[in-house]
Design an enzyme around this catalytic site. Sequence first.
Site, PDB file in Angstrom:
ATOM      1  CG  HIS A   1      -0.829   9.151   3.243  1.00 56.14           C
ATOM      2  ND1 HIS A   1      -1.125   8.100   3.610  1.00 56.14           N
ATOM      3  CD2 HIS A   1      -0.546   9.195   4.761  1.00 56.14           C
ATOM      4  CE1 HIS A   1      -0.557   7.665   5.109  1.00 56.14           C
ATOM      5  NE2 HIS A   1      -0.240   8.731   5.531  1.00 56.14           N
TER       6      HIS A   1
ATOM      7  NE  ARG B   1      -2.029   1.673   3.271  1.00 56.89           N
ATOM      8  CZ  ARG B   1      -2.457   3.170   4.243  1.00 56.89           C
ATOM      9  NH1 ARG B   1      -3.083   4.234   3.244  1.00 56.89           N
ATOM     10  NH2 ARG B   1      -1.517   3.077   4.756  1.00 56.89           N
TER      11      ARG B   1
ATOM     12  CE1 TYR C   1       0.267   2.468  13.998  1.00 62.17           C
ATOM     13  CE2 TYR C   1      -1.520   3.724  12.536  1.00 62.17           C
ATOM     14  CZ  TYR C   1      -0.372   3.401  12.377  1.00 62.17           C
ATOM     15  OH  TYR C   1       0.318   3.589  11.540  1.00 62.17           O
TER      16      TYR C   1
ATOM     17  CG  ASN D   1      -4.062   3.634   8.739  1.00 64.27           C
ATOM     18  OD1 ASN D   1      -4.315   2.735   7.893  1.00 64.27           O
ATOM     19  ND2 ASN D   1      -4.009   4.315   7.983  1.00 64.27           N
TER      20      ASN D   1
ATOM     21  CD  GLU E   1      -1.220   4.460   8.322  1.00 67.21           C
ATOM     22  OE1 GLU E   1      -0.562   3.754   8.899  1.00 67.21           O
ATOM     23  OE2 GLU E   1      -1.198   4.760   7.288  1.00 67.21           O
TER      24      GLU E   1
ATOM     25  CD  GLU F   1      -4.359   7.768   9.915  1.00 74.23           C
ATOM     26  OE1 GLU F   1      -3.512   9.084   9.898  1.00 74.23           O
ATOM     27  OE2 GLU F   1      -3.673   6.468   9.795  1.00 74.23           O
TER      28      GLU F   1
HETATM   29  O1  IFM Z   1       2.873   7.861  10.280  1.00 75.11           O
HETATM   30  C1  IFM Z   1       1.823   7.790  10.117  1.00 75.11           C
HETATM   31  C2  IFM Z   1       1.068   7.104   9.191  1.00 75.11           C
HETATM   32  O2  IFM Z   1       1.481   8.941   7.657  1.00 75.11           O
HETATM   33  C3  IFM Z   1      -0.970   7.147   9.447  1.00 75.11           C
HETATM   34  N1  IFM Z   1      -0.406   6.504  10.327  1.00 75.11           N
HETATM   35  C4  IFM Z   1       0.025   7.334  11.705  1.00 75.11           C
HETATM   36  C5  IFM Z   1       1.682   6.296  10.972  1.00 75.11           C
HETATM   37  C6  IFM Z   1       2.428   6.559  12.275  1.00 75.11           C
HETATM   38  O3  IFM Z   1       2.395   7.343  13.009  1.00 75.11           O
END
Ligand code: IFM
Length: 439
Positions: A125, A81, A295, A293, A352, A170
Amino acid sequence: MRTKAADLGFPPDFLWGASTSAYQVEGAAKEDGRGPSIWDTFCTLKDRVDHGDTGDVACDHYHRYRDDVRLMADLGVRAYRFSLAWPRLLPRGKGAVNEKGLAFYDRLIDSLLERGIEPWACLYHWDLPQALHDLGGWTSRDTAGWFADYAALCARRYGDRVKHWGTINEPSVHSIFGYAFGWGAPSIADRSMHARAIHTLNLAHGGAVDALRALVPGASIGCIHSHQPCRPERDDPACVEAAALFDELWNRAFPDPQILGAYPPRLAEAIEPYVQPGDLARICRPIDWFGVNHYAPMYAAPNPDMVWGCGFGAPPDDMPRSDVGWPLEPAAMRENLLTIHRRYRLPIVVTENGYGSKSEAGLADTPRVDYLRANIASMADALHDGADVRGYFVWSLLDNFEWGGGYGSRFGIVHVDFATQVRTPKVSARWYADFIRRG
Ligand code: IFM
């Protein structure tokens, strides 16, 4: 202990990939006719990016993409990606097309296909052409139309080879950091400009979906959201309300209108002045998957200094944190995927997931291995509990330009020596490769 994808119950066609984005890896910022983006401008502002770092050179992926594709093939990664840089293809955002920029992605896509790696292209992005920002950027409805034109250009050029398309990466983070907090490009902190930007980004998504659908036979299209469990910092009514508002800003401002056809209740009034008849139908177009994404869980609290009166709160004191300070709670992956599944009822792709470190020196990134292993296991739990998860992309293939964190925050499974551009797989890359192969 070794873990096999099969042990965790992932189906054989589950897609294992790696992610990057244009401004974070490409470099060649002033080469072959690329125009400036709002991030090029932001990086010239004093004290906004750690150590004054910029994306001018980044990982030099623009020149070294072949090596990087070979690296992915060696690791057994099945999909890549990446994002297309709008200012590389249309240096002023609209009008004259830059053939050299278009040719770069031809080469990248062809070398991926030669090695059997599926290209997943994201149109945006965060690198809005500066020339469009000068015309109002995401606060101007015109930008949505120009984005649809840009999407059509990409679809016509690459649609014969690229079937998986993300519209925007995002949008909530980009708009909150760029238009509400002022922490990222274009460095604005204004509630009504943020509300306008949300709506234009949503219109842009809808227009791009239509363009891709019309021009790419067999296209599989989604939008890519940062979506995390959002919790109050404390259990008091003000904090609970702040978390509910922050949840709408961060998690729901985009998927709700795009998939459910309405803005979430706390935001609806703020955005209403910018909504014209027919807009929600333009935004809510059929899509094929929900890109998430994931985290870490987020904690929110009231904050009168922020334009919406809320912002980040502190995680509980006893919660373990990553090296960049993000809470570590693997079960949050399952919770998040099930929330998305129940609310939006779409196939899900984890576009992500990764671990950031500020102090990492060598290649023995054991905390990243622990993070990836635990998050993938939690993703398997969500799959077993009914979430229709189809794929997983690690963030990131390479250490790269981490926005305001510059090159000091490393998220790569492959180490990049930014002085020499030498790439060396870390222990996590070996672990991921082994995991994919054994699965
Ligand atoms: O690096 C970023 C990415 O550009 C968007 N999502 C979170 C990642 C880590 O912060």
